[in-house]
Write a protein that holds these residues in place. Sequence first.
Motif, PDB file in Angstrom:
ATOM      1  N   LEU A 153      -4.662  -8.952  13.149  1.00 26.37           N
ATOM      2  CA  LEU A 153      -4.426  -9.854  12.024  1.00 26.37           C
ATOM      3  C   LEU A 153      -5.196  -9.317  10.837  1.00 26.37           C
ATOM      4  N   ILE A 154      -4.611  -9.431   9.622  1.00 25.08           N
ATOM      5  CA  ILE A 154      -5.307  -9.020   8.407  1.00 25.08           C
ATOM      6  C   ILE A 154      -5.511 -10.235   7.509  1.00 25.08           C
ATOM      7  N   LEU A 155      -6.731 -10.407   7.026  1.00 25.13           N
ATOM      8  CA  LEU A 155      -7.072 -11.463   6.087  1.00 25.13           C
ATOM      9  C   LEU A 155      -7.308 -10.840   4.722  1.00 25.13           C
ATOM     10  N   MET A 156      -6.718 -11.424   3.678  1.00 25.53           N
ATOM     11  CA  MET A 156      -6.880 -10.910   2.314  1.00 25.53           C
ATOM     12  C   MET A 156      -7.290 -12.072   1.417  1.00 25.53           C
ATOM     13  N   ASP A 157      -8.529 -12.006   0.920  1.00 31.75           N
ATOM     14  CA  ASP A 157      -9.083 -13.092   0.102  1.00 31.75           C
ATOM     15  C   ASP A 157      -8.982 -12.742  -1.376  1.00 31.75           C
ATOM     16  N   GLU A 158      -7.912 -13.186  -2.006  1.00 35.96           N
ATOM     17  CA  GLU A 158      -7.647 -12.928  -3.428  1.00 35.96           C
ATOM     18  C   GLU A 158      -7.912 -11.470  -3.800  1.00 35.96           C
ATOM     19  N   PRO A 159      -7.235 -10.535  -3.152  1.00 33.36           N
ATOM     20  CA  PRO A 159      -7.523  -9.114  -3.379  1.00 33.36           C
ATOM     21  C   PRO A 159      -7.176  -8.621  -4.776  1.00 33.36           C
ATOM     22  N   LEU A 160      -6.392  -9.393  -5.539  1.00 35.48           N
ATOM     23  CA  LEU A 160      -6.013  -8.963  -6.888  1.00 35.48           C
ATOM     24  C   LEU A 160      -6.767  -9.709  -7.980  1.00 35.48           C
ATOM     25  N   ALA A 161      -7.655 -10.616  -7.593  1.00 33.64           N
ATOM     26  CA  ALA A 161      -8.290 -11.502  -8.574  1.00 33.64           C
ATOM     27  C   ALA A 161      -9.108 -10.743  -9.612  1.00 33.64           C
ATOM     28  N   SER A 162      -9.721  -9.635  -9.220  1.00 35.10           N
ATOM     29  CA  SER A 162     -10.588  -8.908 -10.146  1.00 35.10           C
ATOM     30  C   SER A 162      -9.860  -7.815 -10.915  1.00 35.10           C
ATOM     31  N   LEU A 163      -8.538  -7.709 -10.747  1.00 32.00           N
ATOM     32  CA  LEU A 163      -7.771  -6.632 -11.373  1.00 32.00           C
ATOM     33  C   LEU A 163      -7.019  -7.125 -12.603  1.00 32.00           C
ATOM     34  N   ASP A 164      -6.829  -6.237 -13.574  1.00 34.51           N
ATOM     35  CA  ASP A 164      -6.000  -6.588 -14.723  1.00 34.51           C
ATOM     36  C   ASP A 164      -4.527  -6.486 -14.330  1.00 34.51           C
ATOM     37  N   ASP A 165      -3.650  -6.886 -15.245  1.00 31.64           N
ATOM     38  CA  ASP A 165      -2.223  -6.951 -14.918  1.00 31.64           C
ATOM     39  C   ASP A 165      -1.662  -5.594 -14.503  1.00 31.64           C
ATOM     40  N   ALA A 166      -2.119  -4.526 -15.155  1.00 29.08           N
ATOM     41  CA  ALA A 166      -1.602  -3.189 -14.830  1.00 29.08           C
ATOM     42  C   ALA A 166      -1.989  -2.790 -13.409  1.00 29.08           C
ATOM     43  N   ARG A 167      -3.234  -3.078 -13.028  1.00 26.82           N
ATOM     44  CA  ARG A 167      -3.691  -2.732 -11.675  1.00 26.82           C
ATOM     45  C   ARG A 167      -3.023  -3.613 -10.628  1.00 26.82           C
ATOM     46  N   LYS A 168      -2.765  -4.888 -10.971  1.00 26.91           N
ATOM     47  CA  LYS A 168      -2.041  -5.759 -10.046  1.00 26.91           C
ATOM     48  C   LYS A 168      -0.641  -5.211  -9.785  1.00 26.91           C
ATOM     49  N   ALA A 169       0.032  -4.797 -10.851  1.00 24.54           N
ATOM     50  CA  ALA A 169       1.374  -4.240 -10.705  1.00 24.54           C
ATOM     51  C   ALA A 169       1.351  -2.970  -9.861  1.00 24.54           C
ATOM     52  N   GLU A 170       0.229  -2.239  -9.907  1.00 27.64           N
ATOM     53  CA  GLU A 170       0.092  -1.007  -9.125  1.00 27.64           C
ATOM     54  C   GLU A 170      -0.029  -1.301  -7.637  1.00 27.64           C
ATOM     55  N   ILE A 171      -0.776  -2.345  -7.280  1.00 27.50           N
ATOM     56  CA  ILE A 171      -1.089  -2.569  -5.867  1.00 27.50           C
ATOM     57  C   ILE A 171      -0.105  -3.486  -5.161  1.00 27.50           C
ATOM     58  N   LEU A 172       0.596  -4.353  -5.875  1.00 24.16           N
ATOM     59  CA  LEU A 172       1.533  -5.285  -5.237  1.00 24.16           C
ATOM     60  C   LEU A 172       2.574  -4.586  -4.347  1.00 24.16           C
ATOM     61  N   PRO A 173       3.187  -3.486  -4.803  1.00 26.88           N
ATOM     62  CA  PRO A 173       4.166  -2.821  -3.922  1.00 26.88           C
ATOM     63  C   PRO A 173       3.575  -2.349  -2.603  1.00 26.88           C
ATOM     64  N   TYR A 174       2.285  -1.992  -2.585  1.00 24.25           N
ATOM     65  CA  TYR A 174       1.669  -1.547  -1.348  1.00 24.25           C
ATOM     66  C   TYR A 174       1.450  -2.713  -0.388  1.00 24.25           C
ATOM     67  N   ILE A 175       1.123  -3.881  -0.927  1.00 26.16           N
ATOM     68  CA  ILE A 175       0.995  -5.063  -0.075  1.00 26.16           C
ATOM     69  C   ILE A 175       2.364  -5.444   0.482  1.00 26.16           C
ATOM     70  N   GLU A 176       3.401  -5.281  -0.337  1.00 24.72           N
ATOM     71  CA  GLU A 176       4.759  -5.542   0.149  1.00 24.72           C
ATOM     72  C   GLU A 176       5.125  -4.590   1.279  1.00 24.72           C
ATOM     73  N   ARG A 177       4.769  -3.316   1.154  1.00 25.20           N
ATOM     74  CA  ARG A 177       5.045  -2.357   2.220  1.00 25.20           C
ATOM     75  C   ARG A 177       4.283  -2.730   3.489  1.00 25.20           C
ATOM     76  N   LEU A 178       3.034  -3.136   3.315  1.00 20.75           N
ATOM     77  CA  LEU A 178       2.239  -3.551   4.460  1.00 20.75           C
ATOM     78  C   LEU A 178       2.893  -4.735   5.161  1.00 20.75           C
ATOM     79  N   ARG A 179       3.393  -5.675   4.383  1.00 24.94           N
ATOM     80  CA  ARG A 179       4.076  -6.851   4.938  1.00 24.94           C
ATOM     81  C   ARG A 179       5.376  -6.471   5.642  1.00 24.94           C
ATOM     82  N   ASP A 180       6.161  -5.587   5.021  1.00 25.26           N
ATOM     83  CA  ASP A 180       7.508  -5.306   5.500  1.00 25.26           C
ATOM     84  C   ASP A 180       7.576  -4.231   6.576  1.00 25.26           C
ATOM     85  N   GLU A 181       6.641  -3.277   6.574  1.00 28.15           N
ATOM     86  CA  GLU A 181       6.784  -2.107   7.421  1.00 28.15           C
ATOM     87  C   GLU A 181       5.803  -2.048   8.580  1.00 28.15           C
ATOM     88  N   THR A 182       4.944  -3.025   8.704  1.00 25.47           N
ATOM     89  CA  THR A 182       4.068  -3.115   9.869  1.00 25.47           C
ATOM     90  C   THR A 182       4.368  -4.425  10.582  1.00 25.47           C
TER      91      THR A 182
END
Length: 385
Positions: A153-182
């Motif tokens: 199980l993976i727990l993620m506690d507001e992992p994007l809270a400290s990032l600006d909008d550009a960095r959030k847009a960068e990391i969201l697709p990777y969280i989606e891949r983690l959700r969809d491909e594992t």
Amino acid sequence: MTLSVRIRHRQGDFLLDATFESSGRLTALFGPSGSGKTSLINMIGGLVRPKSGRIEAGGRLLVDTEARLFVPKYRRRIGYVFQDARLFPHMSVAQNLGYGRFFTPATERYADFTGVVDLLGIGHLLSRKPVSLSGGEKQRVAIGRALIASPKLILMDEPLASLDDARKAEILPYIERLRDETKIPIVYVSHSVAEVARLASDVVVLSAGKVTASGPADDILSRFDLLPEEERAEAGAMVDLAMAGQDEVFGLTVLHSAGGEWRLPRIDAPAGATIRARVRARDVMLAVERPVGISALNVLPGKITAIAAGEGPDALVSLDCGGDRLAARVTRRSIDALSLTVGREVFAVVKAVTFDRGSVGGPSGLARDPFTLQVPPQQEARTSR
């Protein structure tokens, strides 16, 4: 995997009294600051021992205060990604990633180092130290460290809270891949409707230490009454859209859903890929006749399934558009003027320009090699003895 939580815990004047069950791929704990989200996820992770209650994950009992059972955090096989990456500054990225393996018995390791690195796109960072990484890169490494530990199980506690909008847009697709491909379930803490709508399969809503609702994201995020007042403008529905083609002349993408044809600002994905789009209720207009001579490109026929009017000037109209569930936020005056009632056929009108990067998720079903979590051959041999 089913996660079942029933806990009661008092800390000072704050009482957390939460009960829910979820089998979703990504379960979001959603609510305003101070609602108990982080306390709850810390109890799932073993960082906090609840005063009373029971927590079970995938059939494995982690906490049962009546039986005086409390599995320590290092034995729970849970990966934790915090708001701040918490990488070891004296270690390289490769060393930080490898650290996660130390607490996992060799016979229980299934995550391949190279596979995790490829999944998160961090191969070029392996020799660097955390001080040289951007915020988004640090969080990708933190996710990788949790994943390489072969968690259940993976727990993620507001992992994007400290990032600006550009960095959030960068990391969201990777969280989606983690959700969809594992196959690893994720519990994700957030107070952002936009994040939850894009990522979550299921939502648990917390307010003042209590669970006020839980269920599929589509159901929860379409209800104004369950959202914090400051987030109600973001309420709406999620629609799965299939890529059909590109309108190269005008920079638009043509997509199809159960309700009909859509046009959105250009999305780079192959034909057949599925896009998850959030259609905000505030962006949906209603017409009792098919409109002509308008600039909006998306017009879908539908039927009103519910009308929820509060004491204020607005109301939420729920729609069934050929199987797509949409919602429109309109004034009570419009409902009266158009004689809108449950069962009436209408047209939902949505401007293409209302869709931005935050409201459109990454494509799934792409023609690429999926990231699979398999027991490496040498470990498989050991396990079978």
